[in-house]
Design a protein around this motif. Structure first.
Motif, PDB file in Angstrom:
ATOM      1  N   ALA A 186      -6.465   0.481 -18.019  1.00  0.00           N
ATOM      2  CA  ALA A 186      -6.100   0.167 -16.549  1.00  0.00           C
ATOM      3  C   ALA A 186      -5.832   1.586 -15.888  1.00  0.00           C
ATOM      4  N   LEU A 187      -6.302   1.830 -14.857  1.00  0.00           N
ATOM      5  CA  LEU A 187      -6.258   3.078 -14.046  1.00  0.00           C
ATOM      6  C   LEU A 187      -4.693   3.369 -13.577  1.00  0.00           C
ATOM      7  N   GLY A 188      -3.900   2.272 -13.342  1.00  0.00           N
ATOM      8  CA  GLY A 188      -2.423   2.331 -13.143  1.00  0.00           C
ATOM      9  C   GLY A 188      -1.671   2.641 -14.151  1.00  0.00           C
ATOM     10  N   ASP A 189      -1.968   2.663 -15.601  1.00  0.00           N
ATOM     11  CA  ASP A 189      -1.267   3.233 -16.672  1.00  0.00           C
ATOM     12  C   ASP A 189      -1.157   4.628 -16.435  1.00  0.00           C
ATOM     13  N   PHE A 190      -2.144   5.354 -15.824  1.00  0.00           N
ATOM     14  CA  PHE A 190      -2.217   6.867 -16.097  1.00  0.00           C
ATOM     15  C   PHE A 190      -1.392   7.303 -14.501  1.00  0.00           C
ATOM     16  N   VAL A 191      -0.971   6.658 -13.742  1.00  0.00           N
ATOM     17  CA  VAL A 191      -0.327   7.035 -12.323  1.00  0.00           C
ATOM     18  C   VAL A 191       1.141   6.910 -12.365  1.00  0.00           C
ATOM     19  N   THR A 192       1.804   7.909 -12.180  1.00  0.00           N
ATOM     20  CA  THR A 192       3.363   7.771 -12.029  1.00  0.00           C
ATOM     21  C   THR A 192       3.809   8.135 -10.889  1.00  0.00           C
ATOM     22  N   LEU A 193       4.576   7.153  -9.956  1.00  0.00           N
ATOM     23  CA  LEU A 193       5.056   7.573  -8.864  1.00  0.00           C
ATOM     24  C   LEU A 193       6.360   8.798  -9.064  1.00  0.00           C
ATOM     25  N   GLY A 194       6.404   9.552  -8.236  1.00  0.00           N
ATOM     26  CA  GLY A 194       7.454  10.775  -8.239  1.00  0.00           C
ATOM     27  C   GLY A 194       8.541   9.978  -7.537  1.00  0.00           C
ATOM     28  N   PRO A 195       9.824  10.884  -7.268  1.00  0.00           N
ATOM     29  CA  PRO A 195      10.786  10.497  -6.763  1.00  0.00           C
ATOM     30  C   PRO A 195      10.597  10.063  -5.269  1.00  0.00           C
ATOM     31  N   LEU A 196       9.794  10.788  -4.350  1.00  0.00           N
ATOM     32  CA  LEU A 196       9.492  10.518  -3.288  1.00  0.00           C
ATOM     33  C   LEU A 196       8.842   9.193  -3.029  1.00  0.00           C
ATOM     34  N   GLY A 197       7.761   9.063  -3.906  1.00  0.00           N
ATOM     35  CA  GLY A 197       6.787   8.022  -3.899  1.00  0.00           C
ATOM     36  C   GLY A 197       7.621   6.622  -4.281  1.00  0.00           C
ATOM     37  N   THR A 198       8.545   6.730  -5.290  1.00  0.00           N
ATOM     38  CA  THR A 198       9.263   5.705  -5.693  1.00  0.00           C
ATOM     39  C   THR A 198      10.020   5.287  -4.758  1.00  0.00           C
ATOM     40  N   ALA A 199      10.780   6.265  -3.696  1.00  0.00           N
ATOM     41  CA  ALA A 199      11.695   5.880  -2.859  1.00  0.00           C
ATOM     42  C   ALA A 199      11.069   5.132  -1.741  1.00  0.00           C
ATOM     43  N   LEU A 200       9.844   5.334  -1.402  1.00  0.00           N
ATOM     44  CA  LEU A 200       8.853   4.373  -0.472  1.00  0.00           C
ATOM     45  C   LEU A 200       8.561   3.400  -0.770  1.00  0.00           C
ATOM     46  N   LEU A 201       8.963   2.887  -1.948  1.00  0.00           N
ATOM     47  CA  LEU A 201       8.336   1.426  -2.439  1.00  0.00           C
ATOM     48  C   LEU A 201       9.190   0.441  -1.624  1.00  0.00           C
ATOM     49  N   PRO A 202       8.733  -0.683  -1.381  1.00  0.00           N
ATOM     50  CA  PRO A 202       9.423  -1.660  -0.655  1.00  0.00           C
ATOM     51  C   PRO A 202      10.681  -2.403  -1.352  1.00  0.00           C
ATOM     52  N   TYR A 203      11.707  -1.873  -0.970  1.00  0.00           N
ATOM     53  CA  TYR A 203      12.972  -2.398  -1.606  1.00  0.00           C
ATOM     54  C   TYR A 203      13.912  -3.232  -0.706  1.00  0.00           C
ATOM     55  N   GLU A 204      14.764  -4.054  -0.878  1.00  0.00           N
ATOM     56  CA  GLU A 204      15.228  -5.089   0.006  1.00  0.00           C
ATOM     57  C   GLU A 204      16.483  -3.905   0.792  1.00  0.00           C
ATOM     58  N   ARG A 205      17.021  -3.001  -0.179  1.00  0.00           N
ATOM     59  CA  ARG A 205      17.947  -2.083   0.453  1.00  0.00           C
ATOM     60  C   ARG A 205      17.158  -0.876   0.223  1.00  0.00           C
ATOM     61  N   PRO A 206      17.782   0.227   0.953  1.00  0.00           N
ATOM     62  CA  PRO A 206      17.109   1.530   0.951  1.00  0.00           C
ATOM     63  C   PRO A 206      17.343   2.171  -0.470  1.00  0.00           C
ATOM     64  N   ARG A 207      16.629   3.110  -0.899  1.00  0.00           N
ATOM     65  CA  ARG A 207      16.943   4.040  -2.004  1.00  0.00           C
ATOM     66  C   ARG A 207      17.539   5.416  -1.408  1.00  0.00           C
ATOM     67  N   VAL A 208      18.268   5.891  -2.239  1.00  0.00           N
ATOM     68  CA  VAL A 208      18.645   7.190  -2.036  1.00  0.00           C
ATOM     69  C   VAL A 208      17.949   8.147  -2.658  1.00  0.00           C
ATOM     70  N   LEU A 209      17.409   9.241  -1.677  1.00  0.00           N
ATOM     71  CA  LEU A 209      16.424  10.402  -2.193  1.00  0.00           C
ATOM     72  C   LEU A 209      17.125  11.717  -2.022  1.00  0.00           C
ATOM     73  N   LEU A 210      17.099  12.474  -2.952  1.00  0.00           N
ATOM     74  CA  LEU A 210      17.792  13.754  -2.775  1.00  0.00           C
ATOM     75  C   LEU A 210      16.705  14.890  -2.874  1.00  0.00           C
ATOM     76  N   VAL A 211      16.378  15.214  -1.925  1.00  0.00           N
ATOM     77  CA  VAL A 211      15.344  16.527  -1.947  1.00  0.00           C
ATOM     78  C   VAL A 211      16.206  17.735  -1.935  1.00  0.00           C
ATOM     79  N   ASP A 212      16.219  18.328  -3.075  1.00  0.00           N
ATOM     80  CA  ASP A 212      17.137  19.517  -3.186  1.00  0.00           C
ATOM     81  C   ASP A 212      16.498  20.879  -2.991  1.00  0.00           C
ATOM     82  N   GLU A 213      17.088  21.817  -2.374  1.00  0.00           N
ATOM     83  CA  GLU A 213      16.824  23.027  -2.036  1.00  0.00           C
ATOM     84  C   GLU A 213      15.361  23.240  -1.560  1.00  0.00           C
TER      85      GLU A 213
END
Length: 354
Positions: free
Chosen positions: A166-193
């Motif tokens: 499956a194509l999805g097995d070779f795709v990994t969302l990064g921190p920003l990509g994961t933070a933009l998934l639909p959650y009921e409450r927001p995720r905390v994303l730290l973009v450092d430096e």
């Protein structure tokens, strides 16, 4: 504390910089303004907690607030308006710690951290696609499919029932990509430096920060139409339809900068500025006590030396003070003679290059 309160006596703020985890249900965040509402579906499970990371950042004791009333109001405004915080201040002052403070106090789970270097591109934060790994997996699958029945072992017989990788097995969302998934409450994303990035990265971020969505081109072209991909949370995955990811609640985004460069006006317009101030003597003593569990005997003198060095214009970080204070608690360590020179080395001016 500054700032107006509602006429019924309630406080509009949900964050008070106490650093204490909710005793019951987490506080309810205010509704976003109409222009910051997003349509993400396929709600994800609540994110995992990461108490060890919070412990490293905040210490085992009560957190010592470093934010004044106006700064706390700025953080709450960013939460209300669903806008990123652009946090500036000298290195080592505790800018990134604010992300863990927010996550703990509001019960928002594991902090997603995106560390920026000069080579970082927007895609690094969104997702990674392992094209080579997929090609190798397809080649291995095809090799099994091409075997004759006589050549197939019992294990290979089971392999022939497998579907293509499956194509999805070779795709990994990064921190920003994961933070933009639909959650009921927001995720905390730290973009450092972010100031260490290539000059184009802040401008590249504008579309994502404004629209709360992005596409994964490899999945857009996938005839399957839907894929399950890995996320930045260890051991977790998410379903992505038609290659598009859109948040439901815009994440709590904290962007830190050491002030090494200016950002474009269009980028700064989308952020709320927050400048971290150097801790006072009382705050430094409380920080040392909070991280070490108690105040070492020589802590006050050490804090005075640290403050004197800072006031002389040197570059120092809280981490240096904590390291020096921890060393004095080791049995048999003496702060005179060789020990004193070692403490001075730990508290050296970082701007001098040695």
């Amino acid at each position: 504390m500054s700032g107006p309160e509602a006429t019924d006596g309630t406080d509009w703020r949900v964050f008070r910089a106490t650093g204490r985890a909710p005793g019951g249900p987490p506080p309810r965040l205010p509704e976003p303004p109409p222009w910051r509402r997003f349509g993400g579906t396929l709600l994800q499970p609540a994110p995992p907690d990461d108490p060890e990371a919070a412990l490293r950042r905040l210490g085992p004791g009560d957190h010592v607030p470093q934010l004044g009333p106006e700064q706390i109001d700025t953080v709450n405004a960013a939460l209300l308006l669903r806008r990123p915080l652009l946090i500036t201040g000298s290195p080592g002052i505790g800018k990134s710690t604010l992300a863990y403070l927010l996550s703990r106090e509001l019960g928002l789970g594991r902090v997603l951290q995106w560390n920026i270097v000069s080579r970082t591109a927007l895609r690094d934060g969104l997702y990674a696609y392992d094209a080579i790994g997929r090609a190798q997996a397809i080649a291995a699958w095809q090799a099994v499919e091409q075997r004759t029945p006589a050549e197939r072992t019992p294990a290979a017989g089971r392999d022939e029932d497998r579907r293509p990788p499956a194509l999805g097995d070779f795709v990994t969302l990064g921190p920003l990509g994961t933070a933009l998934l639909p959650y009921e409450r927001p995720r905390v994303l730290l973009v450092d430096e972010l100031d260490k990035s290539d000059i184009d990265l802040p401008n590249d971020l504008l579309h994502v920060l404004e629209n709360g969505s992005y596409d994964v081109p490899e999945l857009v072209r996938d005839p399957a139409g839907s894929a399950r991909v890995h996320t930045d949370d260890p051991g977790r995955s998410a379903r992505v339809d038609a290659g598009r990811v859109e948040c439901r609640e815009f994440p709590v985004v904290l962007i830190t900068s050491n002030g090494e460069r200016e950002f474009p006006a269009a980028f700064r317009r989308r952020c709320l500025p927050l400048e971290m101030q150097a801790p006072t003597r009382e705050q430094l003593l409380a920080i040392v006590s909070g991280h070490l569990g108690s105040l070492p005997p020589d802590a006050e003198a050490m804090v005075d030396v640290f403050l004197h060095k800072v006031r002389e214009g040197g570059t120092h970080s809280l981490d240096q003070l904590l390291n020096a204070a921890r060393l004095t608690t080791v049995d048999g360590f003496r702060t005179d003679g060789e020990g004193r020179r070692l403490i001075e080395t730990l508290l050296r001016d970082l701007a001098k290059g040695r």
